[in-house]
Design a protein around this motif. Structure first.
Motif, PDB file in Angstrom:
ATOM      1  N   GLY A 183       0.773  -1.231   0.000  1.00  3.10           N
ATOM      2  CA  GLY A 183       0.000   0.000   0.000  1.00  3.10           C
ATOM      3  C   GLY A 183       0.807   1.285   0.000  1.00  3.10           C
ATOM      4  N   SER A 193      -4.485   1.656   3.022  1.00  5.08           N
ATOM      5  CA  SER A 193      -3.991   0.358   2.544  1.00  5.08           C
ATOM      6  C   SER A 193      -2.508   0.149   2.830  1.00  5.08           C
ATOM      7  N   TYR A 227       1.050  -0.319   4.870  1.00  2.81           N
ATOM      8  CA  TYR A 227       1.629  -0.818   6.119  1.00  2.81           C
ATOM      9  C   TYR A 227       2.970  -1.481   5.832  1.00  2.81           C
ATOM     10  N   LEU A 247       2.169   1.979  10.173  1.00  2.00           N
ATOM     11  CA  LEU A 247       0.952   2.236   9.402  1.00  2.00           C
ATOM     12  C   LEU A 247       1.157   3.497   8.589  1.00  2.00           C
ATOM     13  N   VAL A 299      -0.904 -10.034   7.437  1.00  2.00           N
ATOM     14  CA  VAL A 299      -1.464  -8.682   7.484  1.00  2.00           C
ATOM     15  C   VAL A 299      -2.383  -8.545   6.276  1.00  2.00           C
ATOM     16  N   VAL A 338      -5.962  -6.013   4.588  1.00  2.00           N
ATOM     17  CA  VAL A 338      -6.795  -4.805   4.669  1.00  2.00           C
ATOM     18  C   VAL A 338      -8.252  -5.183   4.436  1.00  2.00           C
ATOM     19  N   SER A 349     -11.904   1.874   7.044  1.00  2.00           N
ATOM     20  CA  SER A 349     -11.119   0.724   6.605  1.00  2.00           C
ATOM     21  C   SER A 349     -10.326   0.210   7.791  1.00  2.00           C
ATOM     22  N   ARG A 350      -9.841  -1.038   7.658  1.00  2.00           N
ATOM     23  CA  ARG A 350      -9.110  -1.661   8.763  1.00  2.00           C
ATOM     24  C   ARG A 350      -7.870  -2.372   8.234  1.00  2.00           C
ATOM     25  N   ILE A 351      -6.789  -2.271   8.990  1.00  2.00           N
ATOM     26  CA  ILE A 351      -5.604  -3.092   8.742  1.00  2.00           C
ATOM     27  C   ILE A 351      -5.551  -4.102   9.881  1.00  2.00           C
TER      28      ILE A 351
END
Length: 198
Positions: free
Chosen positions: A57, A87, A89, A119, A176, A178, A186-188
């Protein structure tokens, strides 16, 4: 005579290692000095994530708004939620440094190994007001009774990047990914396995 015995033992050991390398077995030396094969176990819960660094990302301006954890049957989970699409990381084992100051977090993070989470998004809004309730060095989650996770420590946010140190029991496989949502968020997600083999 001793040299011949030593050379014979080395030849047997080498043959066992070569045979074990191609068959999923490992060669070990028994008490009598002879090589014997030991079958390695199958991956725990079928997990084949590995423990190498994972990066993906790009940089985003959507701020981090929440960190939470969860216990699952085969792994422990840390979720970083953002107010918008994120997105980017970089996650890997090793020392974690605070953003902007460069202080090591290992002395302040519980666990036998340290996962460095960078992040590619800030933990502050456009007015530079913090969007998470913890300060640099504070524990961001309670992981009591977790099998793998030992700590989650905030390393700060600087120039659009936010850092966390995840203390884990040992160097274990992790993944890991997304997720979109909820809503426009959104979440990682970082999952760390409970062990390597069954």
């Amino acid at each position: 005579m001793r040299i011949r015995s030593a050379l014979t033992a080395l030849a047997v050991l080498a043959a066992g290692l070569v045979a074990g390398a191609g068959s999923g077995t490992a060669a070990t030396i028994g008490t009598a000095g002879a090589a014997r094969a030991v079958t390695t176990g199958s991956p725990y819960c079928g997990i084949t994530w590995g423990s190498g660094e994972k990066t993906a990302g790009t940089l985003s301006s959507a701020p981090l708004i929440e960190v939470r954890t969860g216990r699952h049957e085969c792994h422990d989970r840390v979720v970083f939620e953002f107010d918008g699409p994120v997105s980017g990381y970089s996650v890997g084992y090793g020392e974690t440094w605070t953003e902007g100051e460069g202080l090591p977090l290992s002395p302040y993070t519980a666990g036998g190994a340290l996962l460095r989470v960078s992040l590619r998004a800030p933990a502050y809004d456009e007015a530079h007001a913090a969007t998470v309730p913890y300060r640099v060095g504070e524990h961001a989650a309670t992981v009591l009774r977790y099998q793998t996770l030992r700590d989650v420590v905030f390393g700060g946010s600087f120039e659009g990047y936010s850092t966390f140190a995840l203390g884990v029991r040992a160097r274990l496989p992790f993944r890991v990914f997304v997720l979109a949502g909820p809503g426009t968020h959104s979440r990682i997600v970082v999952d760390v396995a409970h062990q390597w083999q069954e």
